[in-house]
Design an enzyme around this catalytic site. Sequence first.
Site, short mmCIF file in Angstrom:
data_model
loop_
_atom_site.label_atom_id
_atom_site.label_comp_id
_atom_site.label_asym_id
_atom_site.label_seq_id
_atom_site.Cartn_x
_atom_site.Cartn_y
_atom_site.Cartn_z
N THR A 44 0.88 -0.97 -0.02
CA THR A 44 -0.19 -0.11 -0.08
C THR A 44 0.94 1.29 0.09
OG1 THR A 44 0.00 -0.10 2.34
CG2 THR A 44 -1.96 -1.10 1.25
N GLU B 67 -5.90 -2.78 -1.28
CA GLU B 67 -6.57 -4.23 -0.47
C GLU B 67 -7.77 -4.75 -1.21
OE1 GLU B 67 -5.58 -1.16 0.48
OE2 GLU B 67 -4.90 -1.28 2.61
N LYS C 128 -12.95 18.60 12.10
CA LYS C 128 -13.72 18.72 13.01
C LYS C 128 -13.92 20.12 13.62
CE LYS C 128 -13.21 13.73 13.74
NZ LYS C 128 -11.99 13.39 13.17
N TRP D 279 -18.74 18.51 11.47
CA TRP D 279 -17.98 17.78 10.62
C TRP D 279 -17.95 18.46 9.29
CZ3 TRP D 279 -18.02 11.85 10.52
CH2 TRP D 279 -17.67 11.27 11.76
P1 AMP Z 1 -4.77 3.13 -2.80
O1 AMP Z 1 -4.78 1.84 -2.17
O2 AMP Z 1 -3.53 3.80 -2.74
O3 AMP Z 1 -5.32 3.17 -3.94
O4 AMP Z 1 -5.99 4.23 -1.75
C1 AMP Z 1 -7.05 3.80 -1.62
C2 AMP Z 1 -8.09 4.81 -1.12
O5 AMP Z 1 -8.17 5.97 -2.17
C3 AMP Z 1 -9.19 4.58 -0.63
O6 AMP Z 1 -9.40 3.95 0.53
C4 AMP Z 1 -10.01 5.92 -0.60
O7 AMP Z 1 -9.67 6.72 0.55
C5 AMP Z 1 -9.23 6.48 -1.97
N1 AMP Z 1 -10.10 6.26 -3.06
C6 AMP Z 1 -9.98 5.39 -3.99
N2 AMP Z 1 -11.08 5.55 -4.84
C7 AMP Z 1 -11.66 6.69 -4.64
C8 AMP Z 1 -12.89 7.39 -5.03
N3 AMP Z 1 -13.43 7.02 -6.25
N4 AMP Z 1 -13.38 8.69 -4.39
C9 AMP Z 1 -12.84 8.81 -3.38
N5 AMP Z 1 -11.83 8.08 -2.76
C10 AMP Z 1 -11.25 7.04 -3.30
#
Ligand code: AMP
Length: 548
Positions: free
Chosen positions: A186, A330, A440, A445
């Site tokens: 990640t 994930e 916050k 929020w």
């Molecule tokens: P990553 O594993 O680096 O791709 O990050 C995943 C995270 O990206 C998710 O838990 C979200 O917080 C954010 N994310 C992915 N797709 C979206 C989306 N369409 N809108 C808002 N946040 C997103």
Amino acid sequence: MIQSTMQEGALTISSLLEHSRKFFPEATVSTWTGSGLRTESFSEIGDNAAQVANALAKLGIGIGDRVATFMWNNNEHQALYAAIPSMGAVLHTLNLRLSPEQAVFIMNHAEDKVVFVDASVAPLLQNYVPQVPSVTDVVVVNGPADAFSAPEGVTVRAWDDLLEGESTEYDWPELDEHAAAAMCYTSGTTGDPKGVVYSHRSIYLHSFQVISTAGMALANSDLALVIVPMFHAMSWGMPYAAMMAGASLLHPDRFLQPEPLLAMMKEARPTMAAAVPTIWSGVAALLESHPQDISHLRSVTVGGSAVPPSMVRKFDEFNAPIVHAWGMTETSPLGSVAHPPADVTDPEEAFPFRITQGRFPAAVAARIVDSDGNVLPNDGVTSGELEVSGPWITGSYYSPEGNVSDPSKFHDGWLRTGDVSTISPQGYMTIVDRTKDIIKTGGEWISSVDLENVIAGHPEILECTVIGVPDPKWDERPFVLAVTTEGSTLDVPTMRAWLEERVPRWQVPERWSFGEEVPKTSVGKFDKKKVRQAYADGLYEVINGLEL
Ligand code: AMP
């Protein structure tokens, strides 16, 4: 109990590879060279994959060994995606933009043995390999072997020399479909990066979702421009789904700026493309000044961060409709996809559905919970932490001593996403914010995502991000870092007045800074951690709208 009469059949990458080789002679994989395309058929990619597997076997790579890639999106990377899992080894895609500490940590944690590296980024890898004792071999791709000078105990070869004389057939082993096929760490902004290990089965099932009409509908008739890096959540599954569907792929290699992206679109006319919003805002800005027809894109998949509604409108004007999707490393990563319901045919009525994060596929269960873990209603209003589970959702993080299901990340078998969202009665999920990014203020929020979406809709704002900053009276207040279009004279009072017409008054930020760019993470998202640090270090010239 009655037994099914169905046969077993392992869902493995080698079966996808052989399927693509035999049945899609018309499908191609192309890489942009900066001025044109170099193209191979799926059958040639398959030949290369077998040659790589034969060569790796001679280097002693066997079942379960980790073989890393430190590469852009290109034909060779596609062959490695096919070869490494098919021979039973584990493909480990390394993010090119990690800090040296993170890269060295990850390579040691995964115990990579062989690393394939694009010559253009070999100098970076050069710094890491001496600190990773498990590495025995480095293969330089798209350049000569001497682009990487071997540290003691490491043998370096060029791609062509590795493949030279190797057979284009390989007797792929029969593997358990639950065996590890690929791994990706990640991009985690806090703590050490965490390893997610995909199985053959999870990748196979996820590919069905990518080709499904409820997913990206990737088809034999498509040419997909894969902008999302092959090191970011497996390019959102497209390299494998393409083998399943016989979709052609267009890889941009290292040419990720708006100019070359539009040049390759002009030349190849892809039917779909996928990337994070920051890429598309750059493309949209260039299209404004240099108009070009991009209506050959039947679908533009955007995910990784929330898509501002103004961006969806803009691409509708370009006749290249955005499909918004949510996912995580994930979650393989698809996740939810925002297709409006079939009975909503009016474009204006469909629009609100398209800007949600979408509905989940049948195999993925989703729920929202409160801070005590109680499940909350799907009423479209109540928000809570999003939890997901299913056959392509990770149930733990990789550890050489045994994978770990830390309760801060997993809850009764569900993955805690760290995203706060609502889910409507029809199943449409809307991300409110990351739990740690919610602002916050005085007991209320503010969603930083909502504010960003509105501000990004101002025609003179190129990009912007919003973070919560300490405030003596309200605990936290929003701070906006914005980049304006060239020649803009936008000021804080104008922006505040514009916002007052669009969001509740108490949400309108006082603190603003106009800069050259918003810092990005290694996968091109706005890097709020860096913005927070820079704000705390006093690096921004902050204009307080209340003091004007
Ligand atoms: P990553 O594993 O680096 O791709 O990050 C995943 C995270 O990206 C998710 O838990 C979200 O917080 C954010 N994310 C992915 N797709 C979206 C989306 N369409 N809108 C808002 N946040 C997103």
